[in-house]
Design an enzyme around this catalytic site. Sequence first.
Site, mmCIF file in Angstrom:
data_model
loop_
_atom_site.group_PDB
_atom_site.id
_atom_site.type_symbol
_atom_site.label_atom_id
_atom_site.label_comp_id
_atom_site.label_asym_id
_atom_site.label_seq_id
_atom_site.Cartn_x
_atom_site.Cartn_y
_atom_site.Cartn_z
ATOM 1 N N ASP A 63 0.846 -1.198 0.000
ATOM 2 C CA ASP A 63 0.000 0.000 0.000
ATOM 3 C C ASP A 63 0.886 1.254 0.000
ATOM 4 O OD1 ASP A 63 -2.321 1.536 0.179
ATOM 5 O OD2 ASP A 63 -2.481 1.343 2.356
ATOM 6 N N GLU A 80 2.629 5.207 -3.902
ATOM 7 C CA GLU A 80 2.647 6.167 -5.040
ATOM 8 C C GLU A 80 3.922 7.021 -5.027
ATOM 9 O OE1 GLU A 80 0.089 5.699 -2.925
ATOM 10 O OE2 GLU A 80 -0.908 4.345 -4.330
ATOM 11 N N ASP A 110 -9.019 3.105 -2.976
ATOM 12 C CA ASP A 110 -10.095 3.467 -2.045
ATOM 13 C C ASP A 110 -11.376 3.934 -2.729
ATOM 14 O OD1 ASP A 110 -8.203 2.849 -0.220
ATOM 15 O OD2 ASP A 110 -7.696 4.917 0.283
HETATM 16 O O1 MIG Z 1 -4.124 6.107 4.480
HETATM 17 O O2 MIG Z 1 -3.922 0.989 5.656
HETATM 18 O O3 MIG Z 1 -5.934 1.907 0.115
HETATM 19 O O4 MIG Z 1 -6.878 -0.284 1.548
HETATM 20 O O5 MIG Z 1 -7.050 -0.026 4.345
HETATM 21 C C1 MIG Z 1 -4.901 4.974 4.229
HETATM 22 C C2 MIG Z 1 -5.124 1.660 5.702
HETATM 23 C C3 MIG Z 1 -4.032 3.770 4.108
HETATM 24 C C4 MIG Z 1 -5.141 2.905 2.134
HETATM 25 C C5 MIG Z 1 -5.490 1.644 1.427
HETATM 26 C C6 MIG Z 1 -6.547 0.906 2.199
HETATM 27 C C7 MIG Z 1 -6.040 0.611 3.600
HETATM 28 C C8 MIG Z 1 -5.649 1.918 4.291
HETATM 29 N N1 MIG Z 1 -4.649 2.621 3.485
#
Ligand code: MIG
Length: 713
Positions: free
Chosen positions: A309, A312, A424
């Site tokens: 995650d 980017e 998201d």
């Molecule tokens: O700032 O880890 O897209 O799937 O549950 C949010 C918490 C960070 C974004 C991800 C999402 C995940 C969430 N993350």
Amino acid sequence: MKLYRFGKPVETGAVLEKPLKFLQNEEIATFKLKQTKDSLILRYHLHKDDVVLGLGEQMGGVNKRGRKYITYNTDIPEHTPDKLSLYGSHPFIIIKGRYPEGLFIDYPGEIIFDIGFTTKDILEITITSTDIDVYHWQDVYWQNIITGYIKLTGGVYIPPKWAFGYQQCRWSYPDANSVTEIASRFRQLGIPCDAIYLDIDYMQDYKVFTINEERFPDFDKFVKKLADDGFHLIPIIDPGVKIEDGYPVYEEGKKNKYFCTDAKGDDFEAAVWPGLTHLPDFSKEAVRTWWGNLYEEFIKLGIEGFWNDMNEPAIFYTNYQKAEVYQKLQEAAADNKIEEIDLIGLQWQIRNFHNSREDYQSIFQHPDNSNSLCHDKIHNLYGAQMALAFSDHVQKHYPDKRFLIFSRSSYSGSQRYAGIWYGDNKSWWQHLEMNIKMLINCNLAGYLYSGADIGGFGDNCQAELLLRWLQLGVFSPLFRNHSAIHTRRQELWEYDKETLNISRNIIRLRYSLLPWLYSQFLEFASMNTPLIQPLFWQYRDDRCQQIEDEFIYGSSLLIAPVYQPNATGRNVYLPGKKWLLWQARSWEERKMQVIPAGDHYLECPLDRQLIFIAENKLIALQEPEDYVDQIKPDTLFITGLVTESASIKVLADQGKYPAFAGIAVLEINVERNGIDFKITIKTVNRELLQWQNLVFELYNGQGNLMVKHRKLI
Ligand code: MIG
């Protein structure tokens, strides 16, 4: 396909084997080229009938005309129609006109695709660099351009077979007990499930590659216990490394200069979940090797899947930004002029701290065999190279094993070693509809193993939406229910009894189709071909071009999901001649009817979904299991509408080992013989096939069923 080179492109890794011959600084066929000091602009006159496809993970429809898109990977939790970028960049477009053409612009910074937005029939591509490779295709079949692109960028990632099971996620299951409880709920209620996820709260203070031992004591035993019950545990991995003395990942990274820097050469600081962090510089091989090795913490405990995650990379704020606000407030305080504080202005300023372009422009990376580069110019590679770190590691150290890995951020080429999820989304009906287009678009870019958060991530999901979303999910290779912190719980048993029963049937339906869905995945992946296709991939009639809310799965299924609230049916367009319609309620109830091509309004109450099997094609089903690797049922059901002859090829590899290793094949051919059918069966590696019996449920053109039992040879 021809390669056009401009300036000195950076190595992106998207194309492993570049053509030896290329054209330097030349006009690209039918495109008009304009060069400025720091950009290249390509212009193309679109014919009124031209359809523009491509760009992978983006907002908007399948036909990209009339809109603007920007490739610049962005952590963006609001997928509203005004958004021009999402998490991944796949700068590949196809102009599907009388003489189809395709372009892959191998540049991992910002590219603006204005596809008839500013001027209705002008496609204008602005590349914010003069150092790029452009691959150009011309082909009578636009489909060849797609497979050509996927092949050029290295093919398709194939996850382990269990990754096709149902998966349950939530931000968060914060301790071992809550995970165990979820797991036993699935088994008690008889709902198949293969994986449960750990979101950020499993870590100690959000430190990547750590485990909070208070909330997860005896982690190894915990993983083992879940595995015994048929569950894979999948931790989230975020790239930001917390700045904290004594934390080994930080110390090692610091010592070895593994982090991205600022212009002065100091390690860049960015705040994310752990507070201030450093960002590993994944453009260096040594860093990828190091990072890949860190996954060993988990792999050695038996963990076989990960989701990457925030790559980017997402940035909440930097100290530099914080200091500006602090200074403004301090100045006001010093002068005792509270009334002069521009709160609205400050609000905006703070809101824009998130993922600011200025920050990306002040990060520097130091790729192998290259000078230091401003991150902004290679921004879209960050997540792809993070996933590459994992992929290279496991390929080197576990060549006989397949892992599940998918990433939020991606770039062309990463589809050969990782899947993606679409980030998201929200529990909105519009996002269910968007999921259909996203599946098609991402498949056209080679991301066959991909999917959205089922039920929607943000906002609160209602029962009906969840059920309709699960129905679409049956055909989404990544089939994962996920929801955000502070939203309504989205596990299937959190609603009413009827919802629970319907959802159980939907998930059991997925597992019953799994041998076939998986076999098709293997086959299409190996052909570098999208598995989920728009109708016009196979069917030539003009109407198909207009249909973006139905899709074809593999070679034989047409799926028409219901995506509107309170709908008890929907309009469906069917190409070809005849279809076998399964208004599926459960896998056991296989009542089908023959329906002619054309426009139909079809009933589809909440407990049913519309599955169409093409004429003279067959599909395969089996009794569903609790999880993919459980004891295997020995009967395979073969069904379809046979007016002339039909065949099916079921590929079954060993699921965990390298794809196609120890592959067994079941090939069935059915031929109409007057009122009867003649069936021939061929196998490869018969002893590796789990099925002993075949049950045929074949329909004739009038929709009459003819059942036939048969033993396998
Ligand atoms: O700032 O880890 O897209 O799937 O549950 C949010 C918490 C960070 C974004 C991800 C999402 C995940 C969430 N993350």
